[in-house]
Scaffold this motif. Structure first.
Motif, PDB file in Angstrom:
ATOM      1  N   LEU A  37       0.920  -1.208   0.114  1.00 45.20           N
ATOM      2  CA  LEU A  37      -0.048  -0.031  -0.098  1.00 45.20           C
ATOM      3  C   LEU A  37       0.945   1.175   0.154  1.00 45.20           C
ATOM      4  CD1 LEU A  37      -2.668   1.325   0.361  1.00 45.20           C
ATOM      5  CD2 LEU A  37      -2.503   1.162   2.747  1.00 45.20           C
ATOM      6  N   ILE A  38       1.960   1.519   0.894  1.00 46.90           N
ATOM      7  CA  ILE A  38       2.777   2.373   0.874  1.00 46.90           C
ATOM      8  C   ILE A  38       3.697   2.576  -0.430  1.00 46.90           C
ATOM      9  CG2 ILE A  38       4.657   3.475   2.189  1.00 46.90           C
ATOM     10  CD1 ILE A  38       2.084   3.372   3.870  1.00 46.90           C
ATOM     11  N   SER A  39       3.953   1.792  -0.956  1.00 43.87           N
ATOM     12  CA  SER A  39       4.719   1.534  -2.177  1.00 43.87           C
ATOM     13  C   SER A  39       3.834   2.115  -3.287  1.00 43.87           C
ATOM     14  CB  SER A  39       5.270   0.285  -2.557  1.00 43.87           C
ATOM     15  OG  SER A  39       6.107  -0.328  -1.851  1.00 43.87           O
ATOM     16  N   ALA A  40       2.565   1.679  -3.396  1.00 40.21           N
ATOM     17  CA  ALA A  40       1.851   2.183  -4.399  1.00 40.21           C
ATOM     18  C   ALA A  40       1.297   3.656  -4.265  1.00 40.21           C
ATOM     19  CB  ALA A  40       0.141   1.585  -4.225  1.00 40.21           C
ATOM     20  N   LEU A  41       1.182   4.171  -2.966  1.00 39.63           N
ATOM     21  CA  LEU A  41       0.888   5.550  -2.715  1.00 39.63           C
ATOM     22  C   LEU A  41       2.188   6.528  -3.090  1.00 39.63           C
ATOM     23  CD1 LEU A  41      -1.200   5.307   0.877  1.00 39.63           C
ATOM     24  CD2 LEU A  41      -1.966   5.800  -1.344  1.00 39.63           C
ATOM     25  N   SER A  42       3.238   5.830  -2.584  1.00 38.03           N
ATOM     26  CA  SER A  42       4.574   6.644  -2.999  1.00 38.03           C
ATOM     27  C   SER A  42       4.537   6.925  -4.335  1.00 38.03           C
ATOM     28  CB  SER A  42       5.904   5.866  -2.498  1.00 38.03           C
ATOM     29  OG  SER A  42       5.611   5.728  -1.050  1.00 38.03           O
ATOM     30  N   ARG A  43       4.453   5.871  -4.983  1.00 38.22           N
ATOM     31  CA  ARG A  43       4.551   5.858  -6.844  1.00 38.22           C
ATOM     32  C   ARG A  43       3.631   6.976  -7.215  1.00 38.22           C
ATOM     33  NH1 ARG A  43       2.734   1.035 -11.171  1.00 38.22           N
ATOM     34  NH2 ARG A  43       2.897   2.479 -13.213  1.00 38.22           N
ATOM     35  N   HIS A  44       2.381   7.067  -6.539  1.00 37.36           N
ATOM     36  CA  HIS A  44       1.335   8.079  -7.025  1.00 37.36           C
ATOM     37  C   HIS A  44       1.912   9.431  -6.599  1.00 37.36           C
ATOM     38  CE1 HIS A  44      -2.628   9.921  -7.784  1.00 37.36           C
ATOM     39  NE2 HIS A  44      -2.664  10.292  -6.642  1.00 37.36           N
ATOM     40  N   GLU A  45       2.411   9.436  -5.459  1.00 34.79           N
ATOM     41  CA  GLU A  45       2.721  11.001  -4.873  1.00 34.79           C
ATOM     42  C   GLU A  45       4.078  11.473  -5.128  1.00 34.79           C
ATOM     43  OE1 GLU A  45       2.049  10.512  -0.682  1.00 34.79           O
ATOM     44  OE2 GLU A  45      -0.102  10.388  -0.964  1.00 34.79           O
ATOM     45  N   PHE A  46       4.867  10.582  -5.976  1.00 37.76           N
ATOM     46  CA  PHE A  46       6.346  10.948  -6.215  1.00 37.76           C
ATOM     47  C   PHE A  46       6.711  12.353  -7.009  1.00 37.76           C
ATOM     48  CE2 PHE A  46      10.245  10.827  -8.320  1.00 37.76           C
ATOM     49  CZ  PHE A  46      11.314  10.687  -7.351  1.00 37.76           C
ATOM     50  N   GLY A  47       5.655  12.485  -7.853  1.00 40.18           N
ATOM     51  CA  GLY A  47       5.656  13.886  -8.665  1.00 40.18           C
ATOM     52  C   GLY A  47       5.291  15.162  -7.802  1.00 40.18           C
ATOM     53  N   ASP A  48       4.636  15.085  -6.554  1.00 37.35           N
ATOM     54  CA  ASP A  48       4.296  16.105  -5.985  1.00 37.35           C
ATOM     55  C   ASP A  48       5.471  16.259  -4.949  1.00 37.35           C
ATOM     56  OD1 ASP A  48       1.881  16.518  -7.361  1.00 37.35           O
ATOM     57  OD2 ASP A  48       1.086  15.108  -5.952  1.00 37.35           O
ATOM     58  N   MET A  49       6.228  15.395  -4.556  1.00 38.30           N
ATOM     59  CA  MET A  49       7.378  15.526  -3.511  1.00 38.30           C
ATOM     60  C   MET A  49       8.568  16.814  -4.005  1.00 38.30           C
ATOM     61  SD  MET A  49       8.810  11.628  -2.900  1.00 38.30           S
ATOM     62  CE  MET A  49       7.682  10.277  -1.935  1.00 38.30           C
ATOM     63  N   ASP A  50       8.892  17.219  -3.058  1.00 39.26           N
ATOM     64  CA  ASP A  50       9.844  18.359  -3.138  1.00 39.26           C
ATOM     65  C   ASP A  50      11.245  17.702  -3.474  1.00 39.26           C
ATOM     66  OD1 ASP A  50      11.730  17.941  -0.695  1.00 39.26           O
ATOM     67  OD2 ASP A  50       9.673  18.196  -0.013  1.00 39.26           O
ATOM     68  N   PRO A  51      12.069  18.570  -4.325  1.00 43.74           N
ATOM     69  CA  PRO A  51      13.478  17.959  -4.500  1.00 43.74           C
ATOM     70  C   PRO A  51      14.266  17.425  -3.597  1.00 43.74           C
ATOM     71  CG  PRO A  51      13.061  20.105  -5.493  1.00 43.74           C
ATOM     72  CD  PRO A  51      11.969  19.876  -4.415  1.00 43.74           C
TER      73      PRO A  51
END
Length: 256
Positions: A37-51
């Motif tokens: 679950l966390i891996s799937a969420l991380s993939r989805h939110e990666f684009g919104d992470m700060d540098p």
């Protein structure tokens, strides 16, 4: 009683108690489900992470996110393996059959450790592959630098958590008291000490904080921990040795 007989006896005890089997099963299920679950969420939110967050993004560590709850089941397993006999009164019968208390405790710990290692390793590898599948283009591979070490380390970490819990349970001799000490320690006190600046230097030497470093491939930005992954696991192993030594000392000096 010979060593082989002690081992067989302890194996029979563990597999015949439904609660110990269920706790190991729960460790696997929780670790895999939450990690995926966390891996799937991380993939989805990666684009919104700060540098800064992207630079320290560790696909291997993300796939082990479920270990935080999976270790809870390992703690329960370690406690139940040792303290069940105290709560039922069977400890008197066991010590009458195996009067050498060191051999008795060693046999119990050896069997439970072998089982925890088997389950821990299988869970760690399964969590890694499932997590990487969920991460998609962000995934890493088992042959990437440091990844195999982290995956094997995940299995060792779960095993050491169970062993530490066995040692504490042998000292406290009560399942409720042991869990009442271990649960707050690992899920509250340890995290507070490790994340408050005034106590950070103490917190980083606690067993879970030190041992969990083995599961990271990329260090966090600004991480100034004075030891590496294997050093952290070594610190955790010293805690385990101390807990088991304390458990043996109590078992040898106190009546059942």
């Amino acid at each position: 009683m010979a060593a082989g007989q002690v081992i067989r006896s302890e194996w029979t005890k563990i597999r015949s108690v439904v609660s110990t089997v269920w706790t190991l099963s729960l460790a696997v299920i929780v670790t895999l489900a939450l990690g995926a679950l966390i891996s799937a969420l991380s993939r989805h939110e990666f684009g919104d992470m700060d540098p800064r967050a992207r630079l320290s993004f560790d696909p291997t560590s993300v796939s082990f996110a479920g270990m935080a709850l999976g270790q809870l089941a390992m703690i329960v397993f370690g406690v139940l393996v040792v303290s069940n006999e105290y709560s039922t009164g069977m400890i008197r019968t066991s010590l009458a059959a195996v009067p050498r208390r060191g051999a008795f405790l060693a046999g119990k710990v050896a069997v439970a450790t072998a089982l925890a290692l088997l389950v821990g390793m299988a869970t760690s590898f399964a969590a890694f592959f499932l997590g990487q599948a969920m991460l998609g283009p962000l995934r890493t591979s088992l042959d990437a630098p440091g990844v195999l070490r982290a995956v094997v380390g995940g299995g060792l970490y779960m095993t050491l958590i169970a062993m530490f819990s066995m040692g504490v349970a042998a000292m406290l001799r009560s399942p409720m008291l042991s869990l009442g000490v271990l649960m707050p320690f690992f899920f509250l006190i340890s995290n507070i000490l490790a994340n408050v600046s005034a106590t950070k230097k103490i917190g980083q030497y606690l067993p879970d904080q030190a041992g969990s470093r083995i599961m990271r491939v990329l260090p966090r930005i600004g991480d100034d921990t004075p030891y590496g992954p294997w050093g952290g696991l070594g610190i955790m192993a010293l805690w385990v040795v101390a807990a088991l030594a304390g458990g043996y000392a109590v078992l040898r000096r106190r009546d059942a």
